[in-house]
Enzyme design. Structure first.
Site, mmCIF file in Angstrom:
data_model
loop_
_atom_site.group_PDB
_atom_site.id
_atom_site.type_symbol
_atom_site.label_atom_id
_atom_site.label_comp_id
_atom_site.label_asym_id
_atom_site.label_seq_id
_atom_site.Cartn_x
_atom_site.Cartn_y
_atom_site.Cartn_z
ATOM 1 N N GLY A 14 28.531 18.452 8.154
ATOM 2 C CA GLY A 14 27.659 19.055 9.168
ATOM 3 C C GLY A 14 26.202 18.960 8.790
ATOM 4 C CB ALA A 17 20.475 25.357 8.893
ATOM 5 C CE LYS A 20 26.584 21.074 5.228
ATOM 6 N NZ LYS A 20 25.367 21.476 5.975
ATOM 7 C CE1 TYR A 167 21.871 14.966 4.900
ATOM 8 C CE2 TYR A 167 19.886 16.311 4.991
ATOM 9 C CZ TYR A 167 20.894 15.714 4.260
ATOM 10 O OH TYR A 167 20.947 15.856 2.895
ATOM 11 N NE ARG A 247 40.954 57.399 -4.239
ATOM 12 C CZ ARG A 247 41.052 57.956 -5.442
ATOM 13 N NH1 ARG A 247 40.039 57.875 -6.288
ATOM 14 N NH2 ARG A 247 42.154 58.576 -5.811
ATOM 15 C CG HIS A 248 43.609 60.073 0.213
ATOM 16 N ND1 HIS A 248 43.489 61.044 -0.759
ATOM 17 C CD2 HIS A 248 44.211 59.015 -0.384
ATOM 18 C CE1 HIS A 248 44.016 60.609 -1.888
ATOM 19 N NE2 HIS A 248 44.462 59.360 -1.693
ATOM 20 C CG ASN A 254 44.193 62.923 -5.432
ATOM 21 O OD1 ASN A 254 43.627 62.848 -4.339
ATOM 22 N ND2 ASN A 254 44.899 61.912 -5.929
ATOM 23 N NE ARG A 298 47.685 60.040 -1.044
ATOM 24 C CZ ARG A 298 48.915 59.552 -1.159
ATOM 25 N NH1 ARG A 298 49.910 60.052 -0.434
ATOM 26 N NH2 ARG A 298 49.162 58.552 -1.990
ATOM 27 C CD GLU A 318 47.448 53.935 -4.059
ATOM 28 O OE1 GLU A 318 47.292 52.776 -3.633
ATOM 29 O OE2 GLU A 318 46.610 54.495 -4.788
ATOM 30 C CG HIS A 383 46.331 55.417 -0.294
ATOM 31 N ND1 HIS A 383 46.759 56.713 -0.329
ATOM 32 C CD2 HIS A 383 46.677 54.943 0.935
ATOM 33 C CE1 HIS A 383 47.357 57.013 0.809
ATOM 34 N NE2 HIS A 383 47.319 55.956 1.593
ATOM 35 C CB VAL A 386 45.170 50.190 -0.750
ATOM 36 C CG1 VAL A 386 44.744 49.455 0.508
ATOM 37 C CG2 VAL A 386 46.684 50.277 -0.845
HETATM 38 P P1 ATP Z 1 22.655 23.066 3.952
HETATM 39 O O1 ATP Z 1 23.281 21.807 4.426
HETATM 40 O O2 ATP Z 1 21.170 23.059 4.005
HETATM 41 O O3 ATP Z 1 23.131 23.472 2.598
HETATM 42 P P2 ATP Z 1 24.511 24.871 5.249
HETATM 43 O O4 ATP Z 1 25.157 24.189 6.407
HETATM 44 O O5 ATP Z 1 25.275 24.943 3.984
HETATM 45 O O6 ATP Z 1 23.083 24.244 4.997
HETATM 46 P P3 ATP Z 1 24.262 27.695 5.009
HETATM 47 O O7 ATP Z 1 23.337 27.736 3.856
HETATM 48 O O8 ATP Z 1 25.687 28.030 4.720
HETATM 49 O O9 ATP Z 1 24.132 26.324 5.774
HETATM 50 O O10 ATP Z 1 23.750 28.682 6.145
HETATM 51 C C1 ATP Z 1 24.060 30.042 6.088
HETATM 52 C C2 ATP Z 1 23.850 30.664 7.443
HETATM 53 O O11 ATP Z 1 24.747 30.043 8.375
HETATM 54 C C3 ATP Z 1 24.199 32.135 7.428
HETATM 55 O O12 ATP Z 1 23.099 32.809 8.018
HETATM 56 C C4 ATP Z 1 25.422 32.252 8.302
HETATM 57 O O13 ATP Z 1 25.384 33.425 9.097
HETATM 58 C C5 ATP Z 1 25.339 31.037 9.195
HETATM 59 N N1 ATP Z 1 26.637 30.505 9.603
HETATM 60 C C6 ATP Z 1 27.843 30.760 9.087
HETATM 61 N N2 ATP Z 1 28.821 30.096 9.747
HETATM 62 C C7 ATP Z 1 28.194 29.378 10.720
HETATM 63 C C8 ATP Z 1 28.654 28.478 11.719
HETATM 64 N N3 ATP Z 1 29.958 28.198 11.851
HETATM 65 N N4 ATP Z 1 27.728 27.896 12.516
HETATM 66 C C9 ATP Z 1 26.419 28.187 12.378
HETATM 67 N N5 ATP Z 1 25.915 29.044 11.448
HETATM 68 C C10 ATP Z 1 26.795 29.637 10.626
HETATM 69 O O1 F6P Z 2 20.103 20.958 3.139
HETATM 70 C C1 F6P Z 2 20.942 19.853 2.952
HETATM 71 C C2 F6P Z 2 21.687 19.854 1.644
HETATM 72 O O2 F6P Z 2 22.485 20.992 1.499
HETATM 73 C C3 F6P Z 2 20.808 19.651 0.398
HETATM 74 O O3 F6P Z 2 20.496 20.851 -0.299
HETATM 75 C C4 F6P Z 2 21.664 18.750 -0.464
HETATM 76 O O4 F6P Z 2 20.904 17.996 -1.389
HETATM 77 C C5 F6P Z 2 22.375 17.910 0.549
HETATM 78 O O5 F6P Z 2 22.550 18.732 1.694
HETATM 79 C C6 F6P Z 2 23.721 17.440 0.059
HETATM 80 O O6 F6P Z 2 24.357 16.601 1.014
HETATM 81 P P1 F6P Z 2 24.051 15.031 1.034
HETATM 82 O O7 F6P Z 2 24.166 14.577 -0.351
HETATM 83 O O8 F6P Z 2 25.058 14.513 1.950
HETATM 84 O O9 F6P Z 2 22.687 14.842 1.546
#
Ligand code: ATP
Ligand code: F6P
Length: 497
Positions: A14, A17, A20, A167, A247-248, A254, A298, A318, A383, A386
């Protein structure tokens, strides 16, 4: 849960942001809690180690040849470490967290995994909700080491959006059959792969989560564990919500330090039940809430005054102490000395005769956790054992520490979400209650053999060093000492979802 020798990698896909990393750590925490070896390999961390953190968007330009070499190197290093890890643990699940946005990159990963006898399941997060993406950048990316020291949030936003655009130029969503040609000259990785034309992604295992789950596509998921992972990823959401635990109130058992049974609340326990509604309404305002209790008296007595919808779960009962139910710890030590000693040797695995172990409780709680992930505002009244198991799930605490976590009576715990994990805030109600916590015995040498000896230790010994994880900040719970009126700042610190 995992047949010996099973090695699976969940390969994330993906644009930046898209959550992932968030999904990676959630999956890893869930599986580790269930006892599966699990580890996240985040290529961004390798990139930061190899070429440093402070790189602007041009590093991610698909026409930047020098950077392309470095990015491939980072991806290969993470893969290499992942195969090494599989060699050490023999069976387990790895999460390979990178963008993996092109078919050529994914084909390369698949080929490498085939060579190493590792099953691949792709998991793509696809999202075109620009407001959400901006929020993700604002909330998570600006605190990333990539932007350390950058004060101006708008320049972070602009740079990160350009990174996403780079990307986007070469992005090929999962499941295609290769009919979309690559942009000319873009992302020539790995150096011309002659088999790429025959690579049809409809033949591989994958899950596509579209717009945080408003649509899902599942393709060729076959094994049991893969389907558990898919089901889990399908259920997680990011809506802001409150999750509370208590907890209860103190029970008659207790007071005598007796195990189990189905006693009613003590006089102080009843006072806690009376005080609870006011604290919960302070924490929640007028938001809706559903209260889950166990089937034992409880917990329902504790929740009786809470003016919300209620539901009972047998799974929240529990830990069953079997033959020892109704005894005190002193009785157990006297009547069943071997079992008493065995429990101290390995409390997580120890199963009471005719009863349960902590591991058993974790397994029976799995549907509760799955449902908790799907739901909105929930309060669980349950409990000690748990709640230790549930706490360990959210805070990523391992089996050594779990059975000794300190979950005091007359205290409400509230989850707060951090970027990739959770913290817990504690709100203590100022009504006396006994302390039912027994500290982890210190290992001592007796006659040359390492044995455990019970000790009271320090009150916080059990949580002073929770297993640090990559997934959560594992911050120690804060105890509010302000009784019924927790500091306003704490009430404001509502989970960000
Ligand atoms: P990068 O490729 O830059 O590492 P990433 O895809 O790993 O980015 P994250 O760092 O995991 O992105 O982004 C975290 C944010 O994404 C959190 O704020 C979270 O709430 C939000 N998030 C979690 N699941 C999803 C989703 N399925 N779609 C969009 N946003 C999501
Ligand atoms: O924000 C994108 C990112 O998470 C970078 O921090 C990282 O270097 C890169 O993706 C890793 O994925 P790729 O090697 O495919 O670019």
């Amino acid at each position: 849960m995992l047949a010996g020798g099973t090695r699976i990698v969940v390969v994330m896909v993906g644009l930046p942001a898209r959550g992932k990393t968030y999904i990676s750590y959630k999956v890893s925490r869930y599986l580790a809690w269930l006892g599966v070896n699990c580890r996240v390999f985040n290529v961004g961390e390798y990139r930061r180690k190899l070429v440093g953190a402070k790189l602007d968007h041009s590093f991610f330009d698909p026409y930047n040849a020098a950077a392309i070499d470095q990015r491939l190197k980072c991806a290969m290093m993470a893969l290499h470490d992942m195969f090494k890890w599989f060699g050490d643990v023999h069976s387990g699940v790895a999460v390979y967290d990178a963008t993996n946005t092109t078919r050529s990159r994914r084909k390369m990963i698949l080929d490498e995994c085939n060579k190493h006898d590792v099953e691949v399941m792709f998991c793509e997060s696809w999202c075109d909700d620009n407001d959400l993406i901006d929020m993700n950048i604002r909330e998570v990316k600006r605190t990333s080491p990539d932007y350390k020291g950058v004060k101006d949030i708008e320049s972070v936003m602009a740079d990160f959006r350009r990174r996403i655009d780079h990307y986007g130029e070469v992005y090929e969503p999962l499941g295609g059959d290769g009919t979309r040609p690559l942009a000319k000259g873009a992302y020539p990785l790995p150096p011309t792969n002659p088999t790429l034309e025959d690579y049809n992604e409809r033949q591989v295992s994958f899950l596509r989560k579209i717009n945080v789950g408003s649509r899902m596509v599942i393709n060729r998921i076959t094994s049991y564990l893969e389907s558990r992972i898919v089901y889990f990823i399908m259920n997680i959401h990011i809506a802001t919500r409150s999750v509370l635990f208590s907890r209860h109130g103190e029970s008659m058992y207790n007071l005598d330090q007796r195990l189990g049974g189905d006693p009613s609340l003590s006089p102080n326990g009843k006072k806690y039940a009376e005080a609870l509604p006011s604290l919960i309404s302070k924490l929640l305002g007028d938001q809706p809430l559903t209260v889950w209790t166990s089937t034992l008296k409880r917990t329902s007595e504790t929740a009786a005054g809470l003016p919300y919808k209620k539901m009972q779960w047998k799974a929240l009962d529990e830990l069953d102490a079997g033959l020892c139910d109704g005894l005190t710890y002193e009785d157990v030590e006297r009547e069943y000395p071997d079992e008493y000693a065995m429990r101290d040797e390995n409390k997580f695995e120890f199963r009471y005769r005719g009863g349960e172990s902590y591991r058993d409780v974790v397994l029976r709680l799995e549907p509760v956790i799955m449902e908790l992930e799907r739901q909105q505002n929930i309060m669980i009244v349950s409990h000690q054992a748990v709640l230790r198991c549930i706490y360990a799930y959210f805070l990523d605490i391992g089996p050594d520490e779990l059975p000794y976590l300190k979950i005091p009576l007359h205290t409400v715990m509230k989850l707060t979400w951090t970027a990739y994990g959770c913290d817990i805030q504690m709100y203590k109600i100022d009504i006396d209650a006994v302390d039912t916590h027994r500290a982890k015995p210190k290992a001592v040498k007796r006659g040359g053999i390492l044995k455990s000896s019970s000790t009271n230790g320090s009150a916080n010994a059990s949580i002073a060093s929770p297993a640090k994880s990559q997934a959560s900040s594992s911050k120690l719970p804060l105890e509010s000492d302000t009784g019924l009126s927790p500091a306003p700042a704490e009430i404001d610190a509502v989970g960000k979802g």
